[in-house]
Design an enzyme around this catalytic site. Structure first.
Site, PDB file in Angstrom:
ATOM      1  N   GLU A   1      -5.102   9.291  17.078  1.00  0.00           N
ATOM      2  CA  GLU A   1      -5.659  10.651  17.137  1.00  0.00           C
ATOM      3  C   GLU A   1      -6.634  10.899  15.985  1.00  0.00           C
ATOM      4  O   GLU A   1      -7.727  11.455  16.178  1.00  0.00           O
ATOM      5  CB  GLU A   1      -4.523  11.682  17.103  1.00  0.00           C
TER       6      GLU A   1
ATOM      7  N   GLU B   1      -9.109  -1.588   5.761  1.00  0.00           N
ATOM      8  CA  GLU B   1      -7.856  -1.755   6.495  1.00  0.00           C
ATOM      9  C   GLU B   1      -8.102  -1.768   7.994  1.00  0.00           C
ATOM     10  O   GLU B   1      -7.547  -2.603   8.729  1.00  0.00           O
ATOM     11  CB  GLU B   1      -6.885  -0.633   6.133  1.00  0.00           C
TER      12      GLU B   1
ATOM     13  N   GLN C   1       0.840  -1.198   0.000  1.00  0.00           N
ATOM     14  CA  GLN C   1       0.000   0.000   0.000  1.00  0.00           C
ATOM     15  C   GLN C   1       0.873   1.245   0.000  1.00  0.00           C
ATOM     16  O   GLN C   1       1.612   1.494   0.956  1.00  0.00           O
ATOM     17  CB  GLN C   1      -0.904  -0.026   1.240  1.00  0.00           C
TER      18      GLN C   1
ATOM     19  N   SER D   1       4.524  -1.623   4.419  1.00  0.00           N
ATOM     20  CA  SER D   1       4.715  -3.039   4.756  1.00  0.00           C
ATOM     21  C   SER D   1       4.756  -3.873   3.481  1.00  0.00           C
ATOM     22  O   SER D   1       3.992  -3.623   2.537  1.00  0.00           O
ATOM     23  CB  SER D   1       3.573  -3.533   5.647  1.00  0.00           C
TER      24      SER D   1
ATOM     25  N   SER E   1       0.889   6.566   2.701  1.00  0.00           N
ATOM     26  CA  SER E   1       1.537   7.547   3.585  1.00  0.00           C
ATOM     27  C   SER E   1       2.809   8.112   2.965  1.00  0.00           C
ATOM     28  O   SER E   1       3.522   7.432   2.221  1.00  0.00           O
ATOM     29  CB  SER E   1       1.885   6.911   4.922  1.00  0.00           C
TER      30      SER E   1
END
Length: 393
Positions: free
Chosen positions: A363, A230, A112, A147, A115
């Protein structure tokens, strides 16, 4: 409609035609997919039979009893839990037929590419650019915390295709071939000593438009399917009682009475109950999935997963005393799968620190629960109508 009796008949027919004891593992998995017994709720021709998701257990039980091989789901979790549902919902028929079978059999591993160093919690601020040149898109940028990138053949990728509109509206979703020129994977060594994660550099990577999922500029909406799945995949895993992180510490408690104290007993009881409640809630969430797509409720499960893992692993280290300070191996290695509960107590304690970051930081997930589950007022956002190119960076 396919019922349980019909699924048992089909499964036994598969076993008769492809006996697990004498059939090559990959050949068996391919035959299972072609028989529609891979994920029974998927459409016919794509590994399923259009049956209710709840009937998958009927097939799995028959195959397990016969000693049939599985597809090593922990190794291909990103493909199964994130890429496949997104491809099924937004992919063309050609894309579904190309990607889903080797994804499910484990022939092709997925990763994936979401980010970035400057866009993790604020994912929509991502800066990786994709510029169209004819029938291709040329991609340049950097992704991080990826990952399985070191073993992956394919990646699900979101990139900015229009910097002149607000950040959520200028993103497009692609499938990236990790073997293409310009894709560089570098290991990121973690506190555990492993390099389970990677950073990925994309330099002039050419992606055919035929590998785009969804419409141009609609990548944020497509990505929500991936992200929701996910969170369920991470926080809503199917576990037996005392599965997951609570298992090792409960075992130690029973086997090592010399380590027990009243305070540790009270804390263990509290965490055991919370882990069981979380397990049962995850089961209810998976049952809800039988009638629809995962929604923001998965964020709550992911939150509980992270908090419990960190508290339970901390208790285990305390319970073991000096033994809890030991660590089996700091050797740099690049594992092919993530094992949250493997190895020793020290590993579990350190690895769990990442649980509140990966798959959405706690968060951000608290905001999702507050706004989309509880219906609380949204936080003020001054950048909603500002073009991405004009944002402060």
């Amino acid at each position: 409609m396919t019922d349980a009796a019909e699924l048992r008949r089909r499964t036994r027919e598969l076993l008769a035609q492809h006996p697990p004891a004498s059939t090559d593992r990959l050949d068996f998995l391919r035959a299972r997919f072609d028989a529609g017994l891979a994920w029974v709720h998927y459409p016919e021709g794509l590994g399923g039979l259009g049956a209710p998701r709840s009937l998958q257990g009927v097939v799995d039980a028959e195959l397990e009893a016969a000693g049939a091989p599985d597809n090593d789901p922990r190794r291909i979790g990103i493909g199964l839990g994130m890429a496949a549902p997104t491809i099924l919902k937004y992919g063309t028929e050609e894309q579904k037929r190309q990607y889903l079978r080797p994804l499910w059999t484990g022939e092709e591993v997925w990763c994936q590419l979401f980010s970035e160093p400057g866009a993790g919690s604020d994912l929509a601020a991502l800066g990786t650019r994709a510029v169209r040149e004819g029938d291709h898109w040329v991609v340049n940028g950097q992704k991080v915390w990826t990952s399985s990138a070191h073993v992956a053949r394919w990646a699900i990728l979101i990139a900015r295709t229009d910097p002149d509109v607000p950040k959520h509206r200028g993103i497009t979703y692609f499938v990236c071939d990790m073997t293409d020129p310009g894709v560089e994977v570098r290991p990121l060594r973690q506190i555990t000593g492993e390099a389970e994660f990677n950073e990925v550099f994309l330099t002039g990577v050419r992606i055919p438009d035929s590998r785009r999922l969804g419409e141009v500029g609609d990548g944020w909406r497509v990505a929500q399917t991936t992200l929701n799945n996910e969170r369920v995949a991470i926080g809503g895993m199917a576990l037996p009682r005392e599965g997951g992180m609570i298992g090792p510490v409960a075992r130690t408690w029973r086997e090592r009475p010399d380590l027990r104290t009243h305070d540790l007993h009270q804390r263990l009881l509290k965490l055991w109950v919370e882990a069981e409640v979380s397990r049962l809630t995850a089961e209810r969430l998976r049952q809800q999935l039988t009638v629809g797509q995962p929604g923001p409720e998965g964020a709550g499960m992911k939150l509980a997963f992270a908090r419990l893992n960190q508290e339970i692993s901390g208790l285990e280290v305390e319970l073991l005393g000096e033994e809890g300070l030991l660590y089996d191996d700091w050797t740099m290695r690049r594992p092919e799968l993530v094992d949250f509960t493997g190895r020793d107590a020290g590993y579990r304690y350190l690895r769990s620190k990442g649980n509140s970051i990966e798959g959405g930081t706690s968060e951000v997930l608290l905001n999702i629960v507050a706004e989309r589950v509880l219906g609380l007022p949204t936080e003020p956002r001054t950048d909603k109508d500002v073009a991405w190119k004009d944002l402060a960076r």
